[in-house]
Motif scaffolding. Sequence first.
Motif, PDB file in Angstrom:
ATOM      1  N   GLN A   1      12.307  11.704   1.640  1.00 19.04           N
ATOM      2  CA  GLN A   1      12.598  10.279   1.444  1.00 19.04           C
ATOM      3  C   GLN A   1      11.496   9.412   2.033  1.00 19.04           C
TER       4      GLN A   1
ATOM      5  N   ILE B   1       8.393   9.444  -0.214  1.00 18.28           N
ATOM      6  CA  ILE B   1       8.537   8.741  -1.493  1.00 18.28           C
ATOM      7  C   ILE B   1       8.692   7.235  -1.303  1.00 18.28           C
ATOM      8  N   ASP B   2       9.590   6.831  -0.410  1.00 21.44           N
ATOM      9  CA  ASP B   2       9.960   5.417  -0.288  1.00 21.44           C
ATOM     10  C   ASP B   2       9.363   4.712   0.926  1.00 21.44           C
ATOM     11  N   GLY B   3       8.948   5.476   1.924  1.00 23.93           N
ATOM     12  CA  GLY B   3       8.464   4.856   3.156  1.00 23.93           C
ATOM     13  C   GLY B   3       9.581   4.571   4.136  1.00 23.93           C
ATOM     14  N   TYR B   4      10.824   4.820   3.724  1.00 24.30           N
ATOM     15  CA  TYR B   4      11.966   4.668   4.627  1.00 24.30           C
ATOM     16  C   TYR B   4      13.046   5.667   4.220  1.00 24.30           C
ATOM     17  N   ALA B   5      13.966   5.930   5.141  1.00 27.20           N
ATOM     18  CA  ALA B   5      15.054   6.863   4.870  1.00 27.20           C
ATOM     19  C   ALA B   5      16.276   6.434   5.667  1.00 27.20           C
TER      20      ALA B   5
ATOM     21  N   ASP C   1      11.052  -5.809   1.097  1.00 31.86           N
ATOM     22  CA  ASP C   1       9.907  -5.315   0.335  1.00 31.86           C
ATOM     23  C   ASP C   1       8.612  -5.852   0.957  1.00 31.86           C
TER      24      ASP C   1
ATOM     25  N   LEU D   1      15.211  -4.652   0.093  1.00 32.95           N
ATOM     26  CA  LEU D   1      15.200  -3.279  -0.403  1.00 32.95           C
ATOM     27  C   LEU D   1      16.463  -2.523  -0.020  1.00 32.95           C
ATOM     28  N   LYS D   2      16.928  -2.745   1.208  1.00 32.96           N
ATOM     29  CA  LYS D   2      18.056  -1.951   1.709  1.00 32.96           C
ATOM     30  C   LYS D   2      18.802  -2.728   2.775  1.00 32.96           C
TER      31      LYS D   2
ATOM     32  N   PHE E   1      11.637   4.227   9.160  1.00 29.40           N
ATOM     33  CA  PHE E   1      10.781   3.494   8.232  1.00 29.40           C
ATOM     34  C   PHE E   1       9.386   3.318   8.805  1.00 29.40           C
TER      35      PHE E   1
END
Length: 217
Positions: A14, A17-21, A157, A165-166, A178
């Motif tokens: 994660q 791919i996304d830079g955060y999890a 973002d 983003l989350k 992150f």
Amino acid sequence: MRKTFAERSETLDQLAIDGYAVIPDALPPAQTEALLQEWRRRYAEGASTPAQIGKGHQKHEAQTIRSDRIHWLDPSDPQPAVAAWFELVRSWSRAVNQGLYLSINAFECHFAVYEAGAFYQKHRDRFQNDNGRRLSLVFFLNKDWQSQDGGELVIYDPEDEDRILKIVSPAFGTLVLFDSQRFPHEVRAPKRQRLSLTGWLKSIPAHEAALNGTGFL
């Protein structure tokens, strides 16, 4: 036996791919409970100070920006729950270095408490002229947290800082990781006490890590 976040391959996937999890149930409940009870004990004994912003001689309180209280942890802390936490992160950092090529060699962290109404405005964890912080970790210690309790961690973002983003509820056992340098984030004011562990995996000169006691052996 439930795996820790450090034993799950999807954690690094994660991040890559996304830079955060966001990882629910990141530790076995007994380990999370032990950290919660230790923070409650220390906080009841007065082991917290108002959080500050900035670094070095520029560090200062700024209640209009952040109003939480914190208690820094020493990597050599002998308390079993805290020592186990440091050892787990130390071990996981090796996988981070192998999988993400970040050259992590230090870790610092503190307990944090946001009383009802406390907050931390949108910010990045990177200090000005200092890119040592590479990964931010926030581990939540709040039992029976409900959506109406607020206190969410909001990740924005980096290309459009008005776009969310989350939104992460600070539920017991949830871990958020992150990129410290990329992602603006904020802590919304909770309606009741909000407890967590917050830390940073760092890549810094070896002499600095040795001097401040955050280095991995």
